[in-house]
Design an enzyme around this catalytic site. Structure first.
Site, PDB file in Angstrom:
ATOM      1  N   HIS A  75       3.332 -27.641 -22.309  1.00 12.43           N
ATOM      2  CA  HIS A  75       4.533 -27.515 -21.460  1.00 12.43           C
ATOM      3  C   HIS A  75       4.601 -26.128 -20.821  1.00 12.43           C
ATOM      4  CE1 HIS A  75       9.123 -28.477 -21.130  1.00 12.43           C
ATOM      5  NE2 HIS A  75       8.674 -27.870 -20.050  1.00 12.43           N
ATOM      6  N   HIS A  77       5.017 -24.012 -16.753  1.00 11.00           N
ATOM      7  CA  HIS A  77       5.342 -24.108 -15.317  1.00 11.00           C
ATOM      8  C   HIS A  77       4.651 -22.932 -14.616  1.00 11.00           C
ATOM      9  CE1 HIS A  77       8.768 -26.874 -16.176  1.00 11.00           C
ATOM     10  NE2 HIS A  77       8.830 -26.187 -17.307  1.00 11.00           N
ATOM     11  N   ASN A 110       7.572 -29.761 -11.602  1.00  7.13           N
ATOM     12  CA  ASN A 110       8.800 -29.413 -10.872  1.00  7.13           C
ATOM     13  C   ASN A 110       8.576 -28.238  -9.930  1.00  7.13           C
ATOM     14  OD1 ASN A 110       8.463 -27.735 -13.126  1.00  7.13           O
ATOM     15  ND2 ASN A 110      10.617 -27.220 -13.198  1.00  7.13           N
ATOM     16  N   HIS A 194      12.441 -34.475 -20.389  1.00  9.80           N
ATOM     17  CA  HIS A 194      13.469 -33.437 -20.538  1.00  9.80           C
ATOM     18  C   HIS A 194      14.759 -34.182 -20.864  1.00  9.80           C
ATOM     19  CE1 HIS A 194      15.376 -29.463 -19.272  1.00  9.80           C
ATOM     20  NE2 HIS A 194      16.382 -30.248 -19.589  1.00  9.80           N
ATOM     21  N   ASP A 308       7.197 -24.146 -23.018  1.00 10.08           N
ATOM     22  CA  ASP A 308       8.078 -24.296 -21.841  1.00 10.08           C
ATOM     23  C   ASP A 308       8.081 -22.999 -21.028  1.00 10.08           C
ATOM     24  OD1 ASP A 308       9.777 -25.286 -19.936  1.00 10.08           O
ATOM     25  OD2 ASP A 308      11.547 -25.356 -21.223  1.00 10.08           O
ATOM     26  N   HIS A 312      10.460 -16.955 -14.515  1.00  9.34           N
ATOM     27  CA  HIS A 312      11.243 -16.566 -13.327  1.00  9.34           C
ATOM     28  C   HIS A 312      11.105 -15.066 -13.074  1.00  9.34           C
ATOM     29  CE1 HIS A 312      13.138 -20.450 -12.787  1.00  9.34           C
ATOM     30  NE2 HIS A 312      13.266 -20.524 -14.101  1.00  9.34           N
TER      31      HIS A 312
END
Ligand code: NCD
Ligand code: ZN
Length: 454
Positions: A75, A77, A110, A194, A308, A312
């Site tokens: 997981h 991003h 995403n 999710h 996860d 950012h």
């Protein structure tokens, strides 16, 4: 029966068996415990045999360090395509993974736009080519039902967002779920969810702290969405992402579903910090919830550890709390933080290796996560006497911050991928690029792990 001439010809054209390229010697995690062994690695990067090896191949003894299987983080991003220019990329994210002992990442869809059709899938694969330091399994999202069958032939898994989160504005409604589950079950691919029910979110428009965020997206919202998951058809290969409480652990184990917990929900609570660096979906929970999740993890009741990783940029996290995005980085620190818990005597090495290496690899149908013949020689050398401190500015991610600033960590000294050293003395030195992988059971080569109810 073929005659001698034909047999000779058949033998000549058969590829010769791979030969041993390297023998790694030391205390290694084999069949559930550390034991002194030699590991023979063939010239195709697979583990040939484990035990006492008679071979003239180069031999490396790791001394007082230990050899572990490398981890899978299912997981993360990495923000391509569409991330801001200062954001994480596939190139930076996979080097962070390699340094953190993660040899395969499950990369989430995403992005901007989300990976939801075959064109986007091709675009993502193109971006991976020649730029990745470790392997990636690409998740797609089934927002367009018509695209699901084609995606199923290429993607590594599906990710379903039941609540709005970064890059996802319109999750499916509860009424749409049965149809969606049916479509996804036909693909046989792993489906990560999710699980938060937005119908249970509070209407507080101005949350200003992690405690308020926890009240906005409460445990009850997670409970409700996990309950939806337990009603999905058995033949669906369902996995709950980032479970935050022991209630969830009990419910999912009873239903025989796969699930993960993150280092931040295991180690941080809604009082660990007051600013938006501690804002994440699902929220950090109370200290009591955190402690009970940690106890369940320690007992081996949480099958999978995943980060996860949601890196950012620090400017975005400096916005007022209510406007700052949710998510924390973690792929580079996941294993080092938990190895430090092992060193401190808080966690069994066996529980950690199963949750970080063996179980996620099996769930994703990969020959990784075990030191056993036939598995890829993706291995770590870990020296438990070399303690370091987590410093956000020194992590590979361009985000430059971490919610674990100042925490103790044990970073892998070496990382081997297919028998090639890609991390040496804590530095990335890899040369052959990582590739895109799919579950081997989706290709008909291996059976998916069976569903077991507790
Ligand atoms: C994730 C992100 O930023 O991509 N954020 C988060 O808070 N976990 C999205 C997600 O997984 O919800
Ligand atoms: Zn996520």
């Amino acid at each position: 029966m073929p005659g001698p001439a034909r047999r000779r010809k058949a033998e000549a054209s058969r590829p010769s068996p791979p030969s041993i390229a390297l023998v790694l010697a030391g205390r290694a995690f084999v069949r559930g415990r550390l034991q002194p062994v030699e590991i023979a690695i063939d010239d195709e990067g697979r583990i040939d045999s484990v035990g006492k090896i008679r071979s003239g191949a180069p031999r490396r003894d790791v001394g007082d360090a230990v050899i572990l299987p490398a981890a899978t983080d299912m997981h993360v991003h990495f923000r391509e395509p569409g991330g801001p220019s200062e954001a994480e990329t596939i190139a930076t994210g996979t080097v962070g993974a390699a340094l953190g002992g993660v040899t395969l990442v499950g990369e989430m869809p995403n992005t901007q736009p989300p990976l939801s059709d075959i064109e986007q899938w091709r675009e993502k694969v193109h971006r991976v080519e020649g730029r990745a330091a470790v392997d990636l399994l690409l998740f797609a999202t089934p927002s367009d039902p018509r695209a699901v069958p084609a995606l199923a032939r290429h993607a590594g898994g599906f990710k379903v967002y039941l609540a709005p989160t970064t890059g996802i504005d319109r999750p499916p409604s509860p009424e749409e779920l049965p149809g969606l589950w049916e479509r996804l079950a036909d693909t046989r691919l792993p489906v990560s969810v999710h699980a938060e029910d937005p119908g249970r979110f509070s209407r507080d428009e101005h949350p200003t702290s992690p405690v308020a965020w926890n009240a906005c997206r409460p445990v009850a919202a997670e409970e409700a969405a996990l309950e939806w998951m337990t009603r999905a058809p058995d033949r669906l290969r369902l996995h709950a992402a980032h479970v935050t409480t022991v209630l969830g652990v009990d419910r999912l184990r009873a239903a025989g579903l796969s699930f993960e917990a993150t280092p931040h929900h295991l180690l941080l609570s809604d009082r660990s910090g007051a600013d938006a660096r501690f804002k994440v979906n699902p929220p950090l929970r109370s200290e009591a919830d955190r402690r009970s999740l940690w106890e369940a993890f320690r007992k081996g009741r949480v099958p999978i550890l995943a980060s996860d990783h949601a890196p950012h940029p620090s400017e975005a996290k400096a916005l007022p709390f209510e406007r700052a995005p949710s998510g924390v980085p973690g792929v580079e620190t996941m294993l080092p933080l938990l190895l430090s818990e092992v060193r401190a005597g808080e966690l069994d090495l066996k529980v950690l290796v199963e949750a970080a290496c063996d179980h996620p690899a099996r769930w994703l149908g990969q020959p990784l996560g075990r030191i056993a013949p036939g598995h890829r020689a993706n291995l770590l050398v870990v020296d438990f006497t070399r303690r370091s401190t987590v410093v956000g500015a020194k992590l590979r991610s361009p985000c430059g911050w971490t919610p674990f600033e100042g925490w103790e960590a044990i970073r892998p000294r070496e990382h081997y991928r297919d028998g090639e050293r890609i991390v040496e003395d804590g530095e990335f030195v890899g040369r052959s690029p990582g590739k895109v992988v799919r579950p081997e059971y989706a290709l008909g080569e291996r059976e998916p792990p069976a569903r077991e109810r507790e």
